[in-house]
Every structure is written in C-alpha cells, then in structure tokens.
Scaffold this motif. Structure first.
Motif, mmCIF file in Angstrom:
data_model
loop_
_atom_site.group_PDB
_atom_site.id
_atom_site.type_symbol
_atom_site.label_atom_id
_atom_site.label_comp_id
_atom_site.label_asym_id
_atom_site.label_seq_id
_atom_site.Cartn_x
_atom_site.Cartn_y
_atom_site.Cartn_z
ATOM 1 N N THR A 24 5.805 4.419 8.069
ATOM 2 C CA THR A 24 6.168 3.302 7.050
ATOM 3 C C THR A 24 5.438 1.851 7.262
ATOM 4 O O THR A 24 5.203 1.489 5.957
ATOM 5 C CB THR A 24 7.865 3.035 7.224
ATOM 6 N N PRO A 25 5.188 1.301 8.303
ATOM 7 C CA PRO A 25 4.491 0.035 8.314
ATOM 8 C C PRO A 25 2.920 0.158 7.563
ATOM 9 O O PRO A 25 2.644 -0.854 6.912
ATOM 10 C CB PRO A 25 4.571 -0.305 9.849
ATOM 11 N N PHE A 26 2.540 1.273 7.831
ATOM 12 C CA PHE A 26 1.171 1.468 7.280
ATOM 13 C C PHE A 26 1.317 1.536 5.809
ATOM 14 O O PHE A 26 0.503 1.143 4.951
ATOM 15 C CB PHE A 26 0.422 2.649 7.757
ATOM 16 N N LEU A 27 2.116 2.327 5.263
ATOM 17 C CA LEU A 27 2.280 2.251 3.734
ATOM 18 C C LEU A 27 2.750 1.083 3.061
ATOM 19 O O LEU A 27 2.291 0.731 2.176
ATOM 20 C CB LEU A 27 3.476 3.398 3.369
ATOM 21 N N TYR A 28 3.516 0.479 3.928
ATOM 22 C CA TYR A 28 3.957 -1.019 3.377
ATOM 23 C C TYR A 28 2.763 -1.886 3.351
ATOM 24 O O TYR A 28 2.552 -2.724 2.439
ATOM 25 C CB TYR A 28 4.887 -1.810 4.297
ATOM 26 N N MET A 29 1.877 -1.845 4.441
ATOM 27 C CA MET A 29 0.553 -2.610 4.465
ATOM 28 C C MET A 29 -0.293 -2.383 3.255
ATOM 29 O O MET A 29 -0.751 -2.932 2.478
ATOM 30 C CB MET A 29 0.067 -2.410 5.718
ATOM 31 N N LEU A 30 -0.272 -1.011 2.998
ATOM 32 C CA LEU A 30 -1.351 -0.578 2.089
ATOM 33 C C LEU A 30 -0.603 -1.143 0.581
ATOM 34 O O LEU A 30 -1.425 -1.699 -0.198
ATOM 35 C CB LEU A 30 -1.309 1.114 1.966
ATOM 36 N N PHE A 31 0.521 -0.906 0.359
ATOM 37 C CA PHE A 31 1.010 -1.499 -0.820
ATOM 38 C C PHE A 31 1.273 -2.988 -1.039
ATOM 39 O O PHE A 31 0.683 -3.548 -2.227
ATOM 40 C CB PHE A 31 2.770 -1.108 -1.028
ATOM 41 N N THR A 32 1.290 -3.767 -0.039
ATOM 42 C CA THR A 32 0.988 -5.171 -0.058
ATOM 43 C C THR A 32 -0.298 -5.543 -0.410
ATOM 44 O O THR A 32 -0.454 -6.450 -1.237
ATOM 45 C CB THR A 32 1.670 -5.926 1.198
ATOM 46 N N SER A 33 -1.347 -4.759 -0.040
ATOM 47 C CA SER A 33 -2.754 -5.223 -0.179
ATOM 48 C C SER A 33 -3.094 -5.002 -1.660
ATOM 49 O O SER A 33 -4.213 -5.482 -1.837
ATOM 50 C CB SER A 33 -3.646 -4.254 0.749
ATOM 51 N N VAL A 34 -2.378 -4.028 -2.309
ATOM 52 C CA VAL A 34 -2.938 -3.706 -3.773
ATOM 53 C C VAL A 34 -1.972 -4.278 -4.563
ATOM 54 O O VAL A 34 -1.870 -4.192 -6.043
ATOM 55 C CB VAL A 34 -2.889 -2.263 -3.995
ATOM 56 N N ASN A 35 -0.966 -5.334 -4.228
ATOM 57 C CA ASN A 35 0.134 -5.893 -5.230
ATOM 58 C C ASN A 35 -0.225 -7.465 -5.351
ATOM 59 O O ASN A 35 -0.754 -8.034 -4.183
ATOM 60 C CB ASN A 35 1.502 -5.871 -4.724
ATOM 61 N N ALA A 36 -0.123 -8.146 -6.467
ATOM 62 C CA ALA A 36 -0.564 -9.409 -6.772
ATOM 63 C C ALA A 36 0.128 -10.257 -5.772
ATOM 64 O O ALA A 36 -0.243 -11.369 -5.012
ATOM 65 C CB ALA A 36 -0.395 -9.791 -8.035
ATOM 66 N N LYS A 37 1.491 -10.031 -5.552
ATOM 67 C CA LYS A 37 2.230 -10.851 -4.757
ATOM 68 C C LYS A 37 3.124 -9.948 -3.800
ATOM 69 O O LYS A 37 3.281 -8.752 -4.007
ATOM 70 C CB LYS A 37 3.423 -11.526 -5.519
ATOM 71 N N PRO A 38 3.471 -10.664 -2.544
ATOM 72 C CA PRO A 38 3.952 -9.633 -1.533
ATOM 73 C C PRO A 38 5.454 -9.265 -1.782
ATOM 74 O O PRO A 38 6.260 -8.445 -1.185
ATOM 75 C CB PRO A 38 3.847 -10.520 -0.264
ATOM 76 N N ASP A 39 6.133 -9.767 -2.847
ATOM 77 C CA ASP A 39 7.667 -9.831 -3.178
ATOM 78 C C ASP A 39 7.686 -8.699 -4.009
ATOM 79 O O ASP A 39 8.644 -8.443 -4.855
ATOM 80 C CB ASP A 39 8.261 -10.953 -3.926
ATOM 81 N N PHE A 40 7.010 -7.333 -3.989
ATOM 82 C CA PHE A 40 6.863 -6.556 -5.103
ATOM 83 C C PHE A 40 7.820 -5.695 -4.869
ATOM 84 O O PHE A 40 8.563 -4.934 -5.931
ATOM 85 C CB PHE A 40 5.469 -5.517 -5.040
ATOM 86 N N GLU A 42 11.318 -6.239 -4.861
ATOM 87 C CA GLU A 42 12.319 -6.625 -5.871
ATOM 88 C C GLU A 42 11.613 -7.068 -7.060
ATOM 89 O O GLU A 42 12.282 -7.087 -8.227
ATOM 90 C CB GLU A 42 12.891 -7.958 -4.856
ATOM 91 N N ALA A 43 10.499 -7.577 -7.082
ATOM 92 C CA ALA A 43 9.963 -8.210 -8.388
ATOM 93 C C ALA A 43 9.138 -7.391 -9.117
ATOM 94 O O ALA A 43 8.818 -7.531 -10.231
ATOM 95 C CB ALA A 43 9.197 -9.596 -7.972
ATOM 96 N N GLY A 44 8.974 -6.295 -8.593
ATOM 97 C CA GLY A 44 8.165 -5.147 -9.411
ATOM 98 C C GLY A 44 6.521 -5.113 -9.033
ATOM 99 O O GLY A 44 6.168 -6.387 -8.649
ATOM 100 N N TRP A 45 6.058 -4.068 -9.406
ATOM 101 C CA TRP A 45 4.532 -4.010 -9.069
ATOM 102 C C TRP A 45 3.730 -4.651 -9.830
ATOM 103 O O TRP A 45 3.855 -4.794 -11.114
ATOM 104 C CB TRP A 45 4.236 -2.472 -8.935
#
Lengths: 274, 291
Positions: A24-40, A42-45
């Motif tokens: 899970t931490p690695f998936l989260y790392m991956l998702f955060t790295s390709v999102n404009a903001k880290p609050d994706f 709640e706020a959406g991708w």
C-alpha cells in the motif's frame, strides 16, 4: 473437510493482508507522484507528469546528483567490501590460523554497535583529513560498516565448498591466490553475487553516516537528499518527493523481484547459523 | 588438518585489510568518542578535561532519561509486534501457495528500500488533512474524526511503531522462514497422521523446533531497535515536545549543536547497553559448527 476450508480461508486472508500491508505505501507513493496535488484522495485525481519533469529536469533540485552519488558510493564500497571479505573468508575457512573464531565473533559484535557512537569522532577525523562532503568520507566507513555482514555470508558459502577441491589444486601446483581466484571464486560465484547485492543494498540504504559526513549535492546520497528535500516554494513538495522516491525505489523493487533468491539466501546465511 | 600449511603462507595477511578497516573506521571512532566524553568539547570553547563531568550532568538530565525510556518502551512495543507479524507471514509463506516466490519478494521489498525514503512516504500517509491513514480510518468508520498522528504524543508513538514494524517484519519473516524450511517434513506429516490439527502442529511441533531461530531474530531486532534513528529523524524529528526522541537522536542533536563532549557521553552509555546485548547475541547464536 471443514478444517481444510477454514485453513484455506485463513491463508487467503493472511496473504491478502500481507500483500496489502507491504505494498500500500508504494501504491500511495506512485499515485501521489502523478497527481497535481497530494490531496487527491478527497479532492479527486488530477493527472500530471510535471513532478517527474521537475525532479529529472530541474538542476536546482539536485535529485540526479544525489542518485549518482548514491550509486557510485555504494558500488565502490560494496566492491571493495566483497573483495576484502572474500580474502578474509578464504583465510578463515581454508588456512590454518589461530584466533579465527575470535575474529568472527569480534566482527559480529562490531556490527551490532550503534552508529551514533561513531559519528561524532568520525566527523572529527574526516574534518581533520579535509574529506567532509567527499566520496571517500563515505566509502571508507561504509566498507568497515558492511564488512561484518559480507564476511559472515562468505564464510558460510566458502565452508560449504568441499576442501578436496583446493587440495587437488594444490597438488596441481597452485599457490593460495590461485586457489582463491581460480578454484574457489568460480564455484562460489552465486554466493559472491548475493554478498555483493546485499552489500550494495546496505550501503545504498545507509543514512546516519551520510547525514553527518556530507553537506551538499557534491556527495550527499539519495536517502539523505530525499529526507531533507525542500521545494522551491516553501511548502513540502510532496509530488516531487514522491516522484523522486519512485525513481529511486523502482529499480530496487525490480532488483528485489528478480534476485529475491540470492538476497534471501545471503541474508539468511548471514544471520542464522546451524 | 588444513590444506595449506602454516609455514608456507602467512594467513594473517589475508585478514589484515578487514581488521585495518574495522579498527580505523569503527573501533577508533568509538575509542575517540569515549575520550571525547571525558572532555568539555564544545565548538568555540577551549577543550578541557573534565573527567566524569558530562556523565554527572547526564544523570540529572531529564531529557536524556526521557530518550532512554522512549527507546526501551519503543522496543517493548515494536519488537513483539515485528516478531508476531513476521512469524505469521513466515508460516504463511512456508505453505504450498501459488506464486510463492512473488509473495516472498513482495514481503522483502519494504526491507530493501532505504528507511529514510519509506519514512518519507509514511510521513505523507500520516498527514493530518489529506493523508491515507486518516482517509482510511474516517471512511471505514474506525474513528470519529481524523487522528493527529504526528502532532500528538500517542499518535506519534503509534506512527513510528507502525512504520518500523512495516519495515522490519520482513526481516523476521525471512529468518523464521529459513528456520521453518529446515524443519523435517516427516515430523509434521507424522503429527498429521496422529490427528493433530493445524494449530496443534504449529504450536506443539513446529514452534519448539524453530525456537533457536526465533531467539536469534528477537535479539537481533532488539539490538537493532536500540539504535533506531532514520525513521524517527524523518517522521517526527523527536517531536512533539521531545516525546519521541530516541537515544540515538538525542545524542545526534548534541553533535549537531556542536557539543561533542556531551553527545559522546550519551553515545557511550547507549554503546554500553548495545555492547552487553551483542555479547549475549554472540553467545546465544552458536556458530562454531559451521566452520
């Protein structure tokens, strides 16, 4: 059978939990790295590759410098370590020598010492030698720090190789160096490779020496670089940090997947005996 | 008798480089630290021999005792969790499973990643307003509102424990798995024929046989936790209010502040504890048979 199905269910649940827990931490790392903001969450991708562009393109972040330093320092330290550890393991398993058990136990005890009890004086030594913030300031302590592990693994591999092998070589007129490099080395190659891999991982992951012995991108390694990563604009630049982490972590993950047998073999040899 | 005779070769040449490196870069710094701990050694002040002065200050330093208490409490909570989880994973991986190699590698990955980097990921997970941890617990209804993970004492402690267990349980798994695979298969088969159930086989047959491995893992994890630094440095840097400063971090902060004498005294005490434990470790793991 009832017990069998309960067992199967339990096994599946544990397996799912295990993979989720580890990954899970690695998936989260991956998702955060390709999102404009880290609050994706709640706020959406909001997909973007800009963090990767920053990390790989902006020289002022020095990410590629840290990575280069890490790779060079770890490669140098692990190669020297494995060479020194092999000749020591050769002497301990093959030559008649007093005190070989003492050497093994001494080295084992050394590997348990807390690093913090060395850093203060190490800093003074390196300052006096004018080596602060250079590769040698890291490579030399790293060699000493990884040697115990390498030695233990290699002693374990070497002692599994039948002694008749070198006896035959001696009869054929080999000297001890030839026995080591022409007879033992080729046979122990998988073990040496495991040791090299583990030594590299240990050097690559080291933190506290690098934290205190480097000051900037000229020698700072990637774990310290990422830990102290500061953005260009004050706020914690999570996207960039995670992009940098992905670039660092993915090669290690792939290496671990490909060479897991070697890594596990070496690690268990170094730690469990008998 | 060894293959190569003593007169012909000088075996000590072969181990000389090993000893030189360890003496120069591990023993010398430790001895130096020991001497420095007897000095007033602060940047911009002249050095002065004060014998046990730093140590007597230490005894009265509430911050130091707090860091020691934190470290021991951390070990008491984290190490049993690592052992439990690590052993459970190992028991699972020991079974006949599809994709066992892949599963094993997945468990291994958290161990192989630099802990400073994984701690950074955990720091984001624990973020109060948008981190994954609070997202999960509020959406699963485990908590009324978001938890202040890194800003409260209890939250920070739990955060560090979870991140550390995640990182180190794989190591326990590997050791225990190696131990499990050395247990003769016939033994368990025999127990099965004797109508022992799964739990009985594990607790009565397997567990006693892997006790030595468990002991080695336990000691190793304890000694390693004693020097915990990276995860805490990144996650909380000792905060909030110094409540999560480990002994290593406490000493580091004195070095950072230029007080080498006092930082060295803290390190020496930590070293003494670690040394005692590593002697125990060396004693417990009987290695001689291999060589």
């Amino acid at each position: 059978m009832k017990e069998e199905s309960v067992k199967k269910l339990l096994t599946t649940l544990t397996a799912v939990f295990m993979i989720g827990f580890a990954m899970t931490p690695f998936l989260y790392m991956l998702f955060t790295s390709v999102n404009a903001k880290p609050d994706f969450l709640e706020a959406g991708w909001l997909f973007t590759l800009s963090h990767y562009r920053d990390v790989l393109g902006a020289d002022s972040l020095h990410f590629l410098d840290y990575l280069k330093n890490s790779i060079l320092v770890s490669a140098a330290a692990s190669l020297v370590t494995v060479f020194i550890a092999s000749i020591s393991a050769f002497a301990i398993t093959r030559l008649e020598m007093k005190g070989k058990l003492f050497v093994l136990f001494f080295v084992l005890a050394v590997s348990m010492f807390p690093q913090v009890s060395m850093i203060g004086y190490l800093f003074k030594i390196m300052t006096a030698l004018g080596l602060i913030n250079t590769y040698p300031a890291l490579i030399m302590p790293y060699i000493a720090w990884i040697l115990p592990l390498s030695l233990w693994i290699l002693v374990s591999y070497f002692s599994q190789i039948p002694k008749e092998l070198d006896k035959a070589a001696i009869i054929d007129g080999c000297n001890e160096w030839q026995v080591l490099f022409k007879v033992l080395f080729p046979v122990a190659l998988p073990g040496i490779f495991s040791t090299l891999l583990l030594s590299f991982i240990f050097a690559f992951n080291e933190f506290i020496f690098a934290l205190i012995l480097t000051t900037d991108f000229n020698a700072r390694t990637i774990p310290v670089g990422i830990a102290l990563f500061e953005g260009l604009h004050g706020q914690i630049p999570w996207g960039q940090i995670m992009a940098a982490s992905v670039v660092t972590v993915f090669p290690i993950m792939i290496m671990t997947l490909v060479f897991q047998r070697h890594i596990i073999g070496g690690l268990t040899k170094g730690a469990v005996k008998g | 008798m060894s293959v190569l005779s003593k007169k012909e070769y000088r075996p000590y040449y072969f181990i000389a480089p090993l000893l030189v490196f360890i003496c120069l870069f591990i023993l010398l710094p430790i001895v130096g630290t020991l001497f420095t701990s007897l000095m007033r050694d602060v940047t911009f002040l002249p050095q002065k021999f004060i014998f046990l002065g730093n140590y007597s200050d230490l005894l009265r330093d509430e911050g130091f005792w707090r860091s020691m208490r934190f470290t021991l409490f951390f070990i008491a909570v984290a190490v049993p969790l690592e052992m439990l989880l690590g052993t459970a994973f190992a028991a699972l991986l020991d079974m006949e499973l599809p994709m066992r190699g892949f599963l094993r590698a997945c468990v291994l990955i958290p161990w192989a990643i630099p802990s400073a980097i994984s701690a950074k990921i955990w720091q984001l997970i624990y973020n109060y307003s948008y981190g994954l941890a609070n997202f999960l617990i509020t959406h699963l209804g485990l908590s009324q509102g978001p938890v202040n993970w890194l800003g409260s004492e209890g939250g920070a402690f739990a955060a560090i424990v979870i991140a550390d267990v995640w990182k180190t349980a794989p190591f326990v798994t590997l050791l225990v798995l190696a131990g499990l695979q050395a247990v003769p298969h016939d033994l368990r088969l025999q127990a099965k024929i004797d109508r022992a159930n799964f739990a009985q086989i594990f607790f009565r047959v397997t567990l006693p046989l892997i006790k030595p491995v468990l002991l080695v893992a336990l000691l190793f994890r304890t000694i390693d936790s004693l020097r915990i630094f990276d995860v805490i440095y990144v996650l909380t840097n000792g905060g909030p209010g110094g409540s999560t400063a480990s002994a290593s971090l406490y000493a580091y902060k004195y070095f950072l502040g230029g007080d080498f004498g006092y930082g060295s005294a803290v390190s020496v005490l930590l070293f003494a504890v670690a040394f005692g434990m590593s002697c125990l470790y060396v004693k417990v793991s009987k290695f001689e048979s291999e060589i």
